[in-house]
Design a protein around this motif. Structure first.
Motif, short mmCIF file in Angstrom:
data_model
loop_
_atom_site.label_atom_id
_atom_site.label_comp_id
_atom_site.label_asym_id
_atom_site.label_seq_id
_atom_site.Cartn_x
_atom_site.Cartn_y
_atom_site.Cartn_z
N ARG A 1 -61.49 -42.63 -79.36
CA ARG A 1 -60.09 -43.07 -79.45
C ARG A 1 -59.75 -43.58 -80.84
NH1 ARG A 1 -60.68 -46.99 -74.60
NH2 ARG A 1 -58.69 -47.85 -75.32
N ARG A 2 -60.74 -43.78 -81.66
CA ARG A 2 -60.58 -44.05 -83.09
C ARG A 2 -61.61 -43.22 -83.83
NH1 ARG A 2 -57.20 -46.52 -80.81
NH2 ARG A 2 -56.27 -48.56 -81.29
N LEU A 3 -61.28 -42.85 -85.08
CA LEU A 3 -62.21 -42.17 -85.99
C LEU A 3 -62.60 -40.76 -85.53
CD1 LEU A 3 -64.64 -45.17 -86.70
CD2 LEU A 3 -62.60 -44.52 -88.00
N GLY A 4 -61.82 -40.14 -84.67
CA GLY A 4 -62.11 -38.79 -84.22
C GLY A 4 -62.05 -37.78 -85.36
N ILE A 5 -62.79 -36.69 -85.20
CA ILE A 5 -62.88 -35.67 -86.23
C ILE A 5 -61.53 -35.00 -86.49
CG2 ILE A 5 -63.45 -33.68 -84.76
CD1 ILE A 5 -65.42 -34.59 -87.91
N HIS A 6 -60.61 -35.10 -85.54
CA HIS A 6 -59.30 -34.45 -85.70
C HIS A 6 -58.47 -35.10 -86.81
CE1 HIS A 6 -58.68 -37.76 -82.88
NE2 HIS A 6 -57.40 -37.76 -83.22
N HIS A 7 -58.86 -36.27 -87.26
CA HIS A 7 -58.14 -36.90 -88.38
C HIS A 7 -58.45 -36.21 -89.71
CE1 HIS A 7 -56.53 -40.18 -86.00
NE2 HIS A 7 -57.74 -40.42 -85.51
N LEU A 8 -59.43 -35.31 -89.71
CA LEU A 8 -59.84 -34.65 -90.95
C LEU A 8 -59.32 -33.22 -91.03
CD1 LEU A 8 -63.52 -35.93 -91.02
CD2 LEU A 8 -61.62 -36.74 -92.44
N THR A 9 -58.10 -33.01 -90.53
CA THR A 9 -57.54 -31.66 -90.52
C THR A 9 -57.32 -31.11 -91.93
OG1 THR A 9 -55.33 -32.64 -90.29
CG2 THR A 9 -56.44 -31.92 -88.27
N GLN A 10 -57.27 -31.98 -92.94
CA GLN A 10 -57.11 -31.48 -94.31
C GLN A 10 -58.38 -30.87 -94.83
OE1 GLN A 10 -57.83 -34.54 -93.51
NE2 GLN A 10 -58.41 -35.84 -95.23
N GLY A 11 -59.49 -31.04 -94.11
CA GLY A 11 -60.75 -30.48 -94.54
C GLY A 11 -61.35 -31.25 -95.71
N VAL A 12 -62.40 -30.66 -96.27
CA VAL A 12 -63.05 -31.23 -97.45
C VAL A 12 -63.06 -30.15 -98.52
CG1 VAL A 12 -65.13 -32.28 -98.39
CG2 VAL A 12 -64.49 -32.73 -96.01
N ILE A 13 -62.32 -30.39 -99.57
CA ILE A 13 -62.15 -29.40 -100.64
C ILE A 13 -62.33 -30.11 -101.97
CG2 ILE A 13 -60.63 -27.67 -101.67
CD1 ILE A 13 -59.05 -27.71 -99.01
N GLY A 14 -63.12 -29.53 -102.85
CA GLY A 14 -63.28 -30.15 -104.16
C GLY A 14 -64.42 -29.54 -104.94
N ARG A 15 -64.80 -30.23 -105.98
CA ARG A 15 -65.92 -29.80 -106.82
C ARG A 15 -67.23 -30.17 -106.16
NH1 ARG A 15 -68.84 -32.93 -110.78
NH2 ARG A 15 -69.91 -31.63 -112.32
N GLY A 16 -68.09 -29.18 -105.96
CA GLY A 16 -69.40 -29.41 -105.40
C GLY A 16 -70.47 -29.31 -106.47
N VAL A 17 -71.52 -30.10 -106.29
CA VAL A 17 -72.69 -30.06 -107.18
C VAL A 17 -73.93 -29.94 -106.33
CG1 VAL A 17 -74.06 -31.36 -108.86
CG2 VAL A 17 -71.56 -31.41 -108.99
N LEU A 18 -74.80 -29.00 -106.68
CA LEU A 18 -76.06 -28.81 -105.96
C LEU A 18 -77.20 -29.46 -106.73
CD1 LEU A 18 -77.75 -27.42 -103.68
CD2 LEU A 18 -78.09 -25.54 -105.31
N LEU A 19 -77.94 -30.32 -106.04
CA LEU A 19 -79.20 -30.84 -106.56
C LEU A 19 -80.32 -30.17 -105.78
CD1 LEU A 19 -78.58 -34.66 -107.10
CD2 LEU A 19 -78.20 -32.73 -108.66
#
Length: 318
Positions: free
Chosen positions: A143-161
């Motif tokens: 009822r709080r912090l559900g994954i549906h709040h992240l509908t914008q996704g995760v987009i950005g600069r990624g770095v691989l270590l």
């Protein structure tokens, strides 16, 4: 029957545990008392554009495991795929209308490559931003912090270590906890830096070494991030950290029991998103060939209302 005593704390009208305290470092209250997306707040139009600027060749890499392939055993829910309609081509008598196929899929949201939502882990009966763990129920979900709040996704600069390649091993030994010193060394070797809004991916070689043939990966001892890595990550204001193991952090690496201190620091205290069971070997090979360890990262969780996590097929685009 076990005796039970009710908790001594009080939950207020906003679903917060009165007097609850986070660990250190933390982001509680940083984006307001009602915040439910944590470090995803660090994504801005500027950080998304910075991620898009990483696309130079157009080569793309799927970081998701095939759904229906060998199950990792990370959760006890097996995958069930049943055809609910079929478009068989040979029919007697022939159909006079178009045929179609469909199916029903039943699976744990964390059986394959997946994103941990902020409702996934609680400690001392509290979740990120002080929300009460009792707000996640078997009947109603989060009822709080559900994954549906992240509908914008995760987009950005990624770095691989690529920790495995940095240590010149195929697979980082299971007694290895990757802390700030090793992270600094591997990052320095790439010639890159990380900063607010970035996404960090850590390759240990665990998933490639497992290859679906050695029983459950989910409970097996494996290398991963140390609890101390949370402070290193907090200093850089990263949005998400992902790895090619079951839990991003090390499991049974030194404590001799299945403990998840990094999960508590990341999800509960920082509101940091975690992506688990990423397939990083193909991306790592390409990064080793061209020497470029940065890329555009895109991950879109399913908008499961009340979900504590979601399957993912993240993409790295170079």
């Amino acid at each position: 029957m076990h005796a039970w005593e009710p908790p001594s704390y009080r939950v207020d009208e906003h679903g917060k545990v009165v007097g609850a305290a986070p660990g250190s470092p933390h982001n509680w209250g940083r984006w307001g008392p009602d915040d439910q997306i944590g470090c995803a707040n660090l994504m801005t139009p500027e950080t998304v554009r910075a991620g898009a600027a990483m696309v130079r060749t157009g080569r793309s890499f799927s970081l998701g495991l095939p759904i229906g392939g060998p199950t990792t055993g990370a959760v006890p829910t097996p995958l069930v795929l049943r055809t609910s309609a079929t478009g068989d081509a040979v029919l007697d008598p022939p159909r006079a209308h178009p045929a179609y196929s469909d199916e029903v899929l039943v699976m744990g949201t964390q059986t394959y490559t997946q994103l941990d939502g902020l409702a996934h882990v609680a400690h001392d009966d509290t979740m990120y931003n002080g929300y009460w763990a009792g707000l996640v129920t078997a009947g109603g979900g989060a009822r709080r912090l559900g994954i549906h709040h992240l509908t914008q996704g995760v987009i950005g600069r990624g770095v691989l270590l690529d920790i495995a390649r940095h240590l010149e091993v195929d697979q980082v030994p299971p007694d290895t906890e990757i802390g700030p010193e090793l992270l600094d060394a591997a990052l320095s070797a790439t010639g890159l830096t990380t900063g607010p809004g970035d996404i960090l991916l850590v390759r240990t070689g665990v998933l490639g070494g497992w290859n679906g043939v050695r029983g459950s990966l989910g409970l097996a001892p494996q290398a991963g991030l140390a609890a101390a890595a949370a402070g290193w990550i907090a200093e850089r204001d990263l949005v998400l950290v992902g790895a090619d193991n079951s839990a991003v952090e090390a499991l049974d690496a030194s404590a001799g029991s299945w403990r998840i201190p990094f999960h508590i620091s990341a999800l509960r205290d920082l509101g940091l998103l975690l992506a688990e069971l990423l397939w990083l070997d193909d991306l790592a090979e390409d990064c080793a060939l061209d020497g470029v360890h940065e890329f555009m990262f895109v991950a879109q969780p399913l908008p499961i209302v009340g979900g504590a996590g979601s399957p993912l097929n993240p993409m790295a685009i170079k």
